[in-house]
Design an enzyme around this catalytic site. Structure first.
Site, mmCIF file in Angstrom:
data_model
loop_
_atom_site.group_PDB
_atom_site.id
_atom_site.type_symbol
_atom_site.label_atom_id
_atom_site.label_comp_id
_atom_site.label_asym_id
_atom_site.label_seq_id
_atom_site.Cartn_x
_atom_site.Cartn_y
_atom_site.Cartn_z
ATOM 1 N N SER A 54 49.210 -73.440 -31.128
ATOM 2 C CA SER A 54 50.044 -72.632 -32.017
ATOM 3 C C SER A 54 49.706 -72.829 -33.480
ATOM 4 O O SER A 54 50.192 -72.075 -34.329
ATOM 5 C CB SER A 54 51.523 -72.968 -31.785
ATOM 6 O OG SER A 54 51.752 -74.347 -31.967
ATOM 7 N N HIS A 107 46.510 -67.272 -28.481
ATOM 8 C CA HIS A 107 47.855 -67.789 -28.706
ATOM 9 C C HIS A 107 48.903 -66.795 -28.216
ATOM 10 O O HIS A 107 49.118 -65.743 -28.818
ATOM 11 C CB HIS A 107 48.051 -68.080 -30.197
ATOM 12 C CG HIS A 107 49.399 -68.653 -30.514
ATOM 13 N ND1 HIS A 107 50.040 -68.430 -31.712
ATOM 14 C CD2 HIS A 107 50.233 -69.439 -29.784
ATOM 15 C CE1 HIS A 107 51.193 -69.059 -31.706
ATOM 16 N NE2 HIS A 107 51.337 -69.664 -30.549
ATOM 17 N N ASN A 126 53.142 -68.141 -37.086
ATOM 18 C CA ASN A 126 53.775 -69.426 -37.370
ATOM 19 C C ASN A 126 53.661 -69.822 -38.837
ATOM 20 O O ASN A 126 54.491 -70.594 -39.333
ATOM 21 C CB ASN A 126 53.187 -70.512 -36.471
ATOM 22 C CG ASN A 126 53.739 -70.423 -35.064
ATOM 23 O OD1 ASN A 126 54.841 -69.924 -34.849
ATOM 24 N ND2 ASN A 126 52.976 -70.895 -34.097
ATOM 25 N N GLU A 150 47.675 -63.684 -30.478
ATOM 26 C CA GLU A 150 46.805 -63.930 -31.615
ATOM 27 C C GLU A 150 45.462 -64.426 -31.085
ATOM 28 O O GLU A 150 45.408 -65.399 -30.332
ATOM 29 C CB GLU A 150 47.412 -64.984 -32.545
ATOM 30 C CG GLU A 150 48.596 -64.493 -33.349
ATOM 31 C CD GLU A 150 49.148 -65.556 -34.283
ATOM 32 O OE1 GLU A 150 49.553 -65.191 -35.403
ATOM 33 O OE2 GLU A 150 49.185 -66.748 -33.888
#
Length: 292
Positions: free
Chosen positions: A119, A138, A188, A150
């Site tokens: 992540s 991801h 994130n 991702e």
């Protein structure tokens, strides 16, 4: 296509389900360091499928067919996959060791693609010294439902590998977004500091837990408030990402909240431990801890 998912926790089991429920996938190896961990991951998938059947969203025959594709075992069962998706703990040394063992000792398919579900960690660093390149793939929780993947290129990730993973993502009904390597990638890098700031707002006494989450849901149209979302992600994961962002950038805006660090030390990690900013009750209700 055969897929091996390494790590049968919440994300690993969800990723395995996301692949198994697609007709393009023939078999999913759900692997872990102990058989009972892998079996537990398959149990999580069964629970999700049973819930879908009970709600009338899926026929029982379809659920049975999805579950039948998932073969549990140790990492050593992943001999012939076309794609490996690593979903072990968010530790650089563990990820590097896992890929080294897979590439040098276990996987025999010379055309296998090796992907990490990290992540926030560097794809370039994960792949350093390995015999084959690594690509970031991801997924987001819950992986069977969330559309985004991702796709992250490290410094040594070939363009054809990126293209192949984007195509695979589309085949299983996901929307790939290509990301150049940077701490936290896209989602994130934006989301986790927001959760951390929500924790700081509570820590400094600006509002209570329910107030903070309600304000962000109604004021910003977010489906979850930041404290509830942090619980759902796992506060240990939130802390790990904040530490990666801080260590990579040395920017104080990415300093983890002292309260977040304290809660992780106390093992109050959120949904997966039954207590975080909320206590999660057996009847599927939740109570803010400041209302207990």
């Amino acid at each position: 296509m055969k897929v091996a998912v390494i790590g049968a926790g919440t994300m690993g089991s969800g990723i395995a389900q996301a692949f198994a429920q697609n007709d393009a996938v023939e078999k999913v190896y759900l692997c872990d360091i102990k058989q009972e961990f892998a079996d537990g991951g398959k149990g999580k998938i069964k629970k999700q499928l049973d819930r879908a059947v009970a709600k009338g969203k899926m026929e029982q025959a379809k659920a049975d067919a999805i579950l039948a594709k998932v073969q549990t075992g140790l990492n050593t069962q992943a001999v012939d996959p076309d794609l490996v998706v690593e979903a072990v703990l968010e530790r650089m040394d563990l990820k590097q060791q896992t890929f080294r063992e897979l590439q040098d000792e276990i996987v025999k398919n010379p055309d296998c693609i090796f992907a990490s579900n990290t992540s926030s960690l560097s794809i370039t660093e994960i792949g350093a010294g390995l015999s084959k390149p690594i690509v970031g793939m991801h997924f987001f929780n819950p992986a069977p439902v969330m559309k985004l993947v991702e796709v992250i290129a490290g410094a040594n990730t070939p363009a054809e590998t990126i293209d192949a993973v984007k195509k695979i993502s589309e085949q299983i009904g996901k929307v790939p977004v290509q990301v150049n390597e940077a701490a936290g990638f896209v989602v994130n890098r934006i989301l986790v500091p927001m959760i951390n700031e929500g924790i700081n707002v509570y820590y400094t006494g600006t509002s209570d837990i329910a107030g903070i989450d309600t304000a962000m849901k109604l004021g910003c149209n977010h489906p979850m408030g930041p404290l509830e979302l942090g619980d759902y992600i796992g506060l240990d994961v939130v802390l790990a990402i904040m530490d990666v962002l801080f260590n990579d950038t040395h920017d104080n805006k990415y300093a983890a909240s002292p309260l977040l660090r304290k809660m992780v030390r106390a093992k109050h990690l959120g949904v997966k431990t039954g207590r975080g900013f909320y206590v999660y009750n057996a009847d599927h209700t939740k109570t803010p801890v400041d209302q207990l």
